[in-house]
Design a protein around this motif. Sequence first.
Motif, PDB file in Angstrom:
ATOM      1  N   VAL A  44       0.693  -1.298   0.127  1.00 49.09           N
ATOM      2  CA  VAL A  44       0.008  -0.001  -0.147  1.00 49.09           C
ATOM      3  C   VAL A  44       0.995   1.253  -0.037  1.00 49.09           C
ATOM      4  O   VAL A  44       1.625   1.620   0.883  1.00 49.09           O
ATOM      5  CB  VAL A  44      -0.841   0.151   1.111  1.00 49.09           C
ATOM      6  CG1 VAL A  44      -1.615   1.378   1.236  1.00 49.09           C
ATOM      7  CG2 VAL A  44      -1.916  -1.191   1.254  1.00 49.09           C
ATOM      8  N   LEU A  45       0.531   2.104  -1.042  1.00 45.67           N
ATOM      9  CA  LEU A  45       1.567   3.446  -1.040  1.00 45.67           C
ATOM     10  C   LEU A  45       0.245   4.380  -0.937  1.00 45.67           C
ATOM     11  O   LEU A  45      -0.422   4.937  -1.521  1.00 45.67           O
ATOM     12  CB  LEU A  45       2.072   3.515  -2.740  1.00 45.67           C
ATOM     13  CG  LEU A  45       3.075   2.416  -2.818  1.00 45.67           C
ATOM     14  CD1 LEU A  45       3.517   2.753  -4.285  1.00 45.67           C
ATOM     15  CD2 LEU A  45       4.322   2.547  -1.863  1.00 45.67           C
ATOM     16  N   ARG A  46       0.042   4.937   0.327  1.00 49.34           N
ATOM     17  CA  ARG A  46      -0.889   6.070   0.988  1.00 49.34           C
ATOM     18  C   ARG A  46      -0.315   7.221   0.564  1.00 49.34           C
ATOM     19  O   ARG A  46       0.624   7.730   1.213  1.00 49.34           O
ATOM     20  CB  ARG A  46      -1.171   5.781   2.383  1.00 49.34           C
ATOM     21  CG  ARG A  46      -2.429   6.670   2.506  1.00 49.34           C
ATOM     22  CD  ARG A  46      -2.903   6.102   4.025  1.00 49.34           C
ATOM     23  NE  ARG A  46      -1.991   6.147   5.115  1.00 49.34           N
ATOM     24  CZ  ARG A  46      -1.660   6.914   6.050  1.00 49.34           C
ATOM     25  NH1 ARG A  46      -2.630   8.205   5.615  1.00 49.34           N
ATOM     26  NH2 ARG A  46      -1.079   7.011   7.103  1.00 49.34           N
ATOM     27  N   LEU A  47      -0.823   8.015  -0.462  1.00 50.42           N
ATOM     28  CA  LEU A  47      -0.339   9.102  -0.850  1.00 50.42           C
ATOM     29  C   LEU A  47      -1.073  10.376   0.021  1.00 50.42           C
ATOM     30  O   LEU A  47      -2.378  10.437   0.082  1.00 50.42           O
ATOM     31  CB  LEU A  47      -0.748   9.477  -2.260  1.00 50.42           C
ATOM     32  CG  LEU A  47      -0.287   8.422  -3.188  1.00 50.42           C
ATOM     33  CD1 LEU A  47      -0.710   8.805  -4.743  1.00 50.42           C
ATOM     34  CD2 LEU A  47       1.317   8.132  -3.228  1.00 50.42           C
ATOM     35  N   VAL A  48      -0.269  11.066   0.604  1.00 56.20           N
ATOM     36  CA  VAL A  48      -0.570  12.344   1.277  1.00 56.20           C
ATOM     37  C   VAL A  48      -0.092  13.742   0.948  1.00 56.20           C
ATOM     38  O   VAL A  48       1.123  13.749   0.530  1.00 56.20           O
ATOM     39  CB  VAL A  48      -0.265  11.921   2.934  1.00 56.20           C
ATOM     40  CG1 VAL A  48      -1.024  10.712   3.514  1.00 56.20           C
ATOM     41  CG2 VAL A  48       0.906  11.941   3.189  1.00 56.20           C
ATOM     42  N   HIS A  49      -0.837  14.561   1.070  1.00 56.71           N
ATOM     43  CA  HIS A  49      -0.222  15.996   0.885  1.00 56.71           C
ATOM     44  C   HIS A  49       0.252  16.435   2.246  1.00 56.71           C
ATOM     45  O   HIS A  49      -0.473  16.292   3.269  1.00 56.71           O
ATOM     46  CB  HIS A  49      -1.146  16.920   0.205  1.00 56.71           C
ATOM     47  CG  HIS A  49      -0.612  18.357  -0.227  1.00 56.71           C
ATOM     48  ND1 HIS A  49      -0.449  19.431   0.798  1.00 56.71           N
ATOM     49  CD2 HIS A  49      -0.469  18.594  -1.412  1.00 56.71           C
ATOM     50  CE1 HIS A  49       0.205  20.203   0.078  1.00 56.71           C
ATOM     51  NE2 HIS A  49       0.208  19.863  -1.414  1.00 56.71           N
ATOM     52  N   GLU A  65      -2.131  17.928   4.649  1.00 59.06           N
ATOM     53  CA  GLU A  65      -3.231  17.168   5.416  1.00 59.06           C
ATOM     54  C   GLU A  65      -2.647  16.660   6.641  1.00 59.06           C
ATOM     55  O   GLU A  65      -3.346  16.235   7.493  1.00 59.06           O
ATOM     56  CB  GLU A  65      -3.395  15.798   4.298  1.00 59.06           C
ATOM     57  CG  GLU A  65      -4.097  16.202   3.076  1.00 59.06           C
ATOM     58  CD  GLU A  65      -4.203  14.918   2.332  1.00 59.06           C
ATOM     59  OE1 GLU A  65      -4.964  15.051   1.182  1.00 59.06           O
ATOM     60  OE2 GLU A  65      -3.677  13.784   2.637  1.00 59.06           O
ATOM     61  N   LEU A  66      -1.484  16.717   7.024  1.00 62.62           N
ATOM     62  CA  LEU A  66      -0.849  16.379   8.224  1.00 62.62           C
ATOM     63  C   LEU A  66      -0.535  17.481   9.241  1.00 62.62           C
ATOM     64  O   LEU A  66      -0.618  17.418  10.258  1.00 62.62           O
ATOM     65  CB  LEU A  66       0.394  15.530   7.916  1.00 62.62           C
ATOM     66  CG  LEU A  66       0.372  14.443   6.849  1.00 62.62           C
ATOM     67  CD1 LEU A  66       1.632  13.655   6.699  1.00 62.62           C
ATOM     68  CD2 LEU A  66      -0.516  13.495   7.531  1.00 62.62           C
ATOM     69  N   ASP A  67      -0.239  18.703   8.544  1.00 62.86           N
ATOM     70  CA  ASP A  67       0.095  19.709   9.320  1.00 62.86           C
ATOM     71  C   ASP A  67      -0.319  21.146   8.766  1.00 62.86           C
ATOM     72  O   ASP A  67       0.253  21.616   7.558  1.00 62.86           O
ATOM     73  CB  ASP A  67       1.775  19.916   9.760  1.00 62.86           C
ATOM     74  CG  ASP A  67       1.914  21.016  10.537  1.00 62.86           C
ATOM     75  OD1 ASP A  67       1.077  21.402  11.201  1.00 62.86           O
ATOM     76  OD2 ASP A  67       3.114  21.373  10.579  1.00 62.86           O
ATOM     77  N   LEU A  68      -1.641  21.489   9.024  1.00 68.30           N
ATOM     78  CA  LEU A  68      -2.187  22.803   8.477  1.00 68.30           C
ATOM     79  C   LEU A  68      -1.382  24.065   9.161  1.00 68.30           C
ATOM     80  O   LEU A  68      -1.709  24.307  10.158  1.00 68.30           O
ATOM     81  CB  LEU A  68      -3.632  22.648   8.514  1.00 68.30           C
ATOM     82  CG  LEU A  68      -4.462  23.989   7.828  1.00 68.30           C
ATOM     83  CD1 LEU A  68      -4.330  24.089   6.399  1.00 68.30           C
ATOM     84  CD2 LEU A  68      -5.820  23.950   8.174  1.00 68.30           C
ATOM     85  N   PRO A  69      -0.788  24.909   8.226  1.00 68.66           N
ATOM     86  CA  PRO A  69      -0.242  25.973   8.867  1.00 68.66           C
ATOM     87  C   PRO A  69      -1.199  27.252   9.120  1.00 68.66           C
ATOM     88  O   PRO A  69      -2.516  26.910   8.837  1.00 68.66           O
ATOM     89  CB  PRO A  69       0.846  26.672   7.467  1.00 68.66           C
ATOM     90  CG  PRO A  69       0.076  26.096   6.285  1.00 68.66           C
ATOM     91  CD  PRO A  69      -0.702  24.627   6.722  1.00 68.66           C
ATOM     92  N   ASP A  70      -0.949  28.158   9.726  1.00 72.18           N
ATOM     93  CA  ASP A  70      -1.871  29.432  10.107  1.00 72.18           C
ATOM     94  C   ASP A  70      -2.073  30.080   8.866  1.00 72.18           C
ATOM     95  O   ASP A  70      -0.938  30.836   8.562  1.00 72.18           O
ATOM     96  CB  ASP A  70      -1.148  30.266  11.237  1.00 72.18           C
ATOM     97  CG  ASP A  70      -1.980  31.214  11.890  1.00 72.18           C
ATOM     98  OD1 ASP A  70      -2.970  31.491  11.304  1.00 72.18           O
ATOM     99  OD2 ASP A  70      -1.437  31.724  12.831  1.00 72.18           O
ATOM    100  N   LEU A  71      -3.096  29.793   8.457  1.00 74.77           N
ATOM    101  CA  LEU A  71      -3.508  30.611   7.153  1.00 74.77           C
ATOM    102  C   LEU A  71      -4.734  31.800   7.437  1.00 74.77           C
ATOM    103  O   LEU A  71      -5.114  32.199   6.344  1.00 74.77           O
ATOM    104  CB  LEU A  71      -3.774  29.876   5.953  1.00 74.77           C
ATOM    105  CG  LEU A  71      -2.774  28.868   5.480  1.00 74.77           C
ATOM    106  CD1 LEU A  71      -3.294  27.649   4.765  1.00 74.77           C
ATOM    107  CD2 LEU A  71      -1.521  29.217   5.052  1.00 74.77           C
TER     108      LEU A  71
END
Length: 290
Positions: free
Chosen positions: A202-207, A210-216
């Motif tokens: 399994v190659l689970r693709l993540v951006h 998705e793991l660490d949303l910055p302060d926007l």
Amino acid sequence: MTATPDRLLRRLEWQVVRRLDGRLQGAYRTAFRGAGVDFADLREYEPSDDVRHIDWNVTARLDEPYVRQYTEDRELTAWLVLDRSASMRLGAGKDAFGTELAVCLGRLFARGGNRVGAILYDNGFQRVVPARTGRTHILRLAHELIREPATDGRTTDLAGMLRLAATTARRRGLVFVLSDFIGDIDWEPALSQLGQRHEVVVLRLVHPLELDLPDLGLILVEDAETGEQLLVDTNDPLFRQRLSDEVAAREEALTAAMRRAGVTHHRVATDQDLVQTLVDLVRFSHRRRA
């Protein structure tokens, strides 16, 4: 994606495949044995062995379970199972990254004389590329991958995708599943069943977002699967902590489900270097085999 299949393949052959020469130190090693028909040896039974390989005559004689080993087939059939759902396509670039990763995997296996097939899945819309070998076949695969996938607005049916892979890949082989696995974790039985016959990676693709949303600040987020929109304040410490906790819990749940299903699981970020990603895959297979 505007590149033609030929341009895409030639670019990846130059930028990735050629750079891999001399770095892989051997082909991808599968974990299973006994895919051939020629008897080779006997050894003591281990809990992970297929009970169908037990030699009952020897077991009765020695009062210990023994399994038969066979000369492994040299030709390998590899299947690329790609999730083409909305969450893979919108905004995060996972579909483009997955396309390039799949083409590179296909080219590497086909270059070694192995057969490569593909299953492209988007709920009610599926395309199956039969397993073949050769560069021309990988061009066909690239052509299918760069086609705009269809969509029907439903959330991803990952269990259906894995069941389709199990019924399509009849011959025992190596199955790569490329997906972000966004959706309900109802796919574990189907993944476990697929892994009973094949070696599944399994190659689970993540951006990274998705793991660490910055302060926007104040932003509008949209569920790529359902289209639901929500206004959130990423500057809110409570929101950021809740989001971080939910991400950690989901990562833990996914990892545990993969482990229970008995498959090899890699989390691959879309900002990773393709060459290093493929080198890591091969090195991991060597360590596991050893």
